[in-house]
Design a protein around this motif. Structure first.
Motif, PDB file in Angstrom:
ATOM      1  N   ASN A 628       0.817  -1.212   0.000  1.00  0.00           N
ATOM      2  CA  ASN A 628       0.000   0.000   0.000  1.00  0.00           C
ATOM      3  C   ASN A 628       0.848   1.258   0.000  1.00  0.00           C
ATOM      4  OD1 ASN A 628      -2.601  -1.149  -0.074  1.00  0.00           O
ATOM      5  ND2 ASN A 628      -2.288  -1.820   2.051  1.00  0.00           N
ATOM      6  N   ASN A 629       1.995   1.163   0.649  1.00  0.00           N
ATOM      7  CA  ASN A 629       2.859   2.332   0.698  1.00  0.00           C
ATOM      8  C   ASN A 629       3.486   2.629  -0.665  1.00  0.00           C
ATOM      9  OD1 ASN A 629       5.881   3.387   1.216  1.00  0.00           O
ATOM     10  ND2 ASN A 629       4.470   4.267   2.726  1.00  0.00           N
ATOM     11  N   CYS A 630       4.089   1.637  -1.288  1.00  0.00           N
ATOM     12  CA  CYS A 630       4.834   1.958  -2.508  1.00  0.00           C
ATOM     13  C   CYS A 630       3.916   2.146  -3.715  1.00  0.00           C
ATOM     14  CB  CYS A 630       5.954   0.959  -2.781  1.00  0.00           C
ATOM     15  SG  CYS A 630       5.483  -0.747  -2.890  1.00  0.00           S
ATOM     16  N   VAL A 631       2.731   1.584  -3.670  1.00  0.00           N
ATOM     17  CA  VAL A 631       1.808   1.830  -4.766  1.00  0.00           C
ATOM     18  C   VAL A 631       1.527   3.330  -4.869  1.00  0.00           C
ATOM     19  CG1 VAL A 631      -0.702   1.828  -4.417  1.00  0.00           C
ATOM     20  CG2 VAL A 631       0.320   0.063  -5.764  1.00  0.00           C
ATOM     21  N   ASP A 632       1.283   3.959  -3.717  1.00  0.00           N
ATOM     22  CA  ASP A 632       1.067   5.409  -3.705  1.00  0.00           C
ATOM     23  C   ASP A 632       2.272   6.153  -4.241  1.00  0.00           C
ATOM     24  OD1 ASP A 632      -1.406   5.392  -2.746  1.00  0.00           O
ATOM     25  OD2 ASP A 632      -0.900   5.994  -0.684  1.00  0.00           O
TER      26      ASP A 632
END
Ligand SMILES: Nc1ncnc2c1ncn2[C@@H]1O[C@H](COP(=O)(O)OP(=O)(O)OP(=O)(O)O)[C@@H](O)[C@H]1O
Ligand SMILES: [Mg+2]
Length: 645
Positions: A628-632
């Motif tokens: 979820n962090n790196c997708v953003d």
């Protein structure tokens, strides 16, 4: 709880049982019988290590399904040693050289009387290689030694010289070496020369317990005391025994304890030359001086030394060292230069460490690209990124054609490629730094790692032009390269069933190109209608890789000829088969979603349809390894960099 302690106990019991089933004890006479049944139990050190390396298997590097490896190694017959395979990557030739050293040394060639010296830049894996050999010994079968001998010596030394030929014949083994002063003394005083009674026991190699493995760290130049190597006399006992009594001897130097196995010299050339003489006599003559007045002691050990190139050059430049130089087998341990393998190095290091964060797709790849770019020598034949890809066995497309550059020639043109550049440790530090800057996200990704690399490069102790070049790699070349990767990735996430769409474009292209080349018609798959080849469609693909105008005819012929030949060879044909066409198709797909992806990633407010598409894309990225962090992070990055208005 109870169950747990039972299983602990079970584990301990089983381990002890396994060990004691291996353990053996008896008189020398029993040992002889034992040896007669299995003469392979006695071995010289080089032969033992050679066996450790080869017994788990060897295969040819080209016997693989990996097309890139096949392409790279088709002309050289490189062997892969399973012993090293899971831990060392991209240095197959170095490993094969090490194996070759042991092979000829095992046959008692000149190598068995030479030091194996590993030379390479910092962090190229020299220490890890030596450790691997040591672990190989520790995990190997027990060996047999005279009980109580400080040097774990071969019991066959007990056989008097005049009987050796006969014993050799009876046992089918070769006997070399003489008793150490301590055993000689005990044989006389304790056993009244009845050597058949001397106790013999099995032993396991152990670095920690200093059995069969000795280590020599670089010694303080002001304190070059050879006792570290060959032991000393115990001063407290000098009053008790007369001069020359071996009971005063402490044969606990690194070469003493490394008897039967190996001795490692760390940063070997930091030592004074005198100090190296003991190392040389140990290999060349297979003896070392005993401390005090106790003559020479036979040793049988593999001497492995290592250091970096600067130390080696300094040592070599001094002509008084010639005699030593002649007794050294130099094996270069350069940095790996293959991208796919560099990634495996960091995966391994991370696996073996406490690093527990999410690693976004392509993170290690981008970091590895930087490491390898820094290690490559420039060439007039292509740019460095192209060289990197060719070294990785990839096909590089330029103007609709795969580049025809011979990797061997590229390599032959270089002088000391792989001997300098960014080390594995530098990269690992950058990964750590990227994580400490993103503790709350607990994730590293190509963007924060590149940032960390830039900061570290700015602070590193580098020559100005080197720093400038490294920053250019990071801020320009890798920036672009990563954006290419990212655009492809996001396209894949956008395009519903990307693979099928690519295949169907490919099939259509083939149908129409073939009809065009053969001047026939295309049969519509559904309506069975006969149609003229659709040139507009063909062009829409070709223009993606800048094939326009008169170049198109040639390109279509090449595609058909290439795929025809491939299918005759029995290869499975897909949109990936012909690199230039694959690239054209991927770009076509990318261009078809460029507009929509721009709208969706940028829009502050999305309508319902756009929201659905956006969510589907995010979902697809999550399924492909993003968190979820790196997708953003990557989507923001893409919005700001890929689709700038
Ligand atoms: N080609 C490689 N394959 C696998 N691991 C590698 C490779 N090169 C380096 N490494 C890893 O990089 C790390 C650093 O290697 P190591 O400490 O063995 O280097 P070194 O050559 O002894 O360096 P130094 O000269 O600074 O002592 C280790 O974790 C090692 O396993
Ligand atoms: Mg080291």
């Amino acid at each position: 709880m109870e169950k747990e302690s039972v299983s602990f106990e079970k584990l301990i019991r089983e381990d002890r049982a396994a060990h004691s089933s291996q353990a053996w004890q008896g008189r020398f006479l029993d040992y002889l019988e034992f040896l007669k049944a299995d003469p392979t139990l006695t071995k010289l050190a080089h032969a033992r290590l050679h066996e450790v390396i080869v017994e788990v298997g060897i295969h040819d590097i080209v016997s693989t399904d990996d097309a890139r490896v096949k392409r790279l190694f088709k002309d050289d017959n490189v062997k892969v040693y399973h012993f090293f395979e899971d831990e060392f990557f991209g240095i197959e030739k170095t490993l094969a050289q090490i194996a070759r050293y042991f092979q000829s040394a095992a046959l008692k060639g000149e190598e068995s009387r030479q030091v194996l010296y590993l030379m390479g830049p910092v962090g190229s894996g020299k220490s890890s290689l030596v450790e691997k050999l040591q672990r190989g010994l520790e995990e190997s079968e027990p060996f047999f030694a005279i009980e109580g001998c400080p040097m774990s010596e071969e019991p066959l030394h007990l056989i008097p010289r005049h009987l050796r030929r006969e014993f050799e014949k009876m046992l089918g083994v070769h006997i070399e070496g003489d008793l150490c002063p301590v055993c000689r003394f005990r044989l006389k005083e304790e056993f009244g020369e009845r050597y058949e009674e001397v106790p013999v026991a099995s032993r396991l190699f152990s670095k920690r317990n200093r059995i069969g493995i000795g280590v020599v760290p670089p010694v303080d130049p002001n304190n070059q005391d050879t006792s570290v190597l060959v032991g000393s006399e115990d001063i407290s006992k000098l009053d008790l025994y007369s001069e020359g009594d071996p009971r005063v001897l402490d044969l606990n130097g690194a070469i003493n304890v490394g008897n039967r196995g190996m001795v490692e010299f760390i940063e070997v050339f930091k030592n004074e030359t005198e100090y190296l003489h003991a190392m040389i006599t140990a290999t060349q003559e297979k003896v070392i001086p005993a401390p005090g007045r106790h003559g020479m002691v036979y040793v049988d050990t593999v001497i492995v030394a290592h250091s970096n190139e600067a130390e080696w050059q300094k040592f070599k430049a001094d002509h008084t060292n010639e005699a030593i130089l002649d007794r050294i087998v130099v094996v270069k341990v350069p940095y790996n230069l293959r991208l796919s393998e560099e990634v495996k190095i960091y995966q391994k290091i991370i696996r073996n460490s406490d690093f527990r964060a999410h690693v976004a797709p392509h993170t290690l790849e981008v970091a590895s690209m930087f490491a390898i770019l820094s290690r490559l020598e420039p060439t007039t034949k292509c740019d460095l990124m192209t060289k990197l890809k060719l070294y990785n066995g990839e096909e590089v497309v330029e103007k609709g054609k795969t580049k025809k550059i011979d990797v061997h020639e590229l390599r032959d043109d270089t002088k000391r490629e792989g001997m300098s550049g960014i080390s594995t440790r530098f990269i690992m530090k950058a990964l750590d730094n990227a994580l400490s800057d993103n503790i709350e996200g607990n994730c590293i990704n190509p963007i924060n790692v590149r940032e960390a690399l830039i900061n570290m490069t700015k602070e590193a102790d580098l020559a100005d032009d080197t720093r400038k070049q490294y920053l250019d790699f990071l801020q320009d070349i890798l920036h672009k390269e990563y954006l290419d990767i990212l655009e492809k990735e996001i396209t894949k996430a956008f395009v519903y069933s990307y693979q099928e769409q690519a295949e169907s474009l490919f099939q259509n292209y083939l149908d129409h190109a073939e009809a065009y080349v053969n001047k026939t018609k295309v049969k519509d798959r559904n309506t069975k209608e006969e149609l003229h080849p659709d040139e507009g469609f063909l062009k829409s693909i070709e223009e993606q890789i800048a094939i326009i105008g008169s170049a198109a005819d040639g390109f279509r012929q090449e595609v058909i000829a290439y795929l025809w030949a491939a299918s005759r060879r029995g290869a499975r044909i897909s949109y990936r088969s012909y690199e230039p066409l694959k690239e054209a198709i991927e770009k076509k797909l990318m261009s078809s979603v460029r507009d929509i992806s721009r709208i969706i990633t940028k829009a502050r407010t999305r309508d319902e349809e756009q929201t659905d598409k956006y969510n589907a894309m995010v979902q697809s990225l999550l399924e492909h390894g993003y968190c979820n962090n790196c997708v953003d992070v990557v989507l923001k990055y893409a919005a700001n960099n890929l689709w700038k208005d």
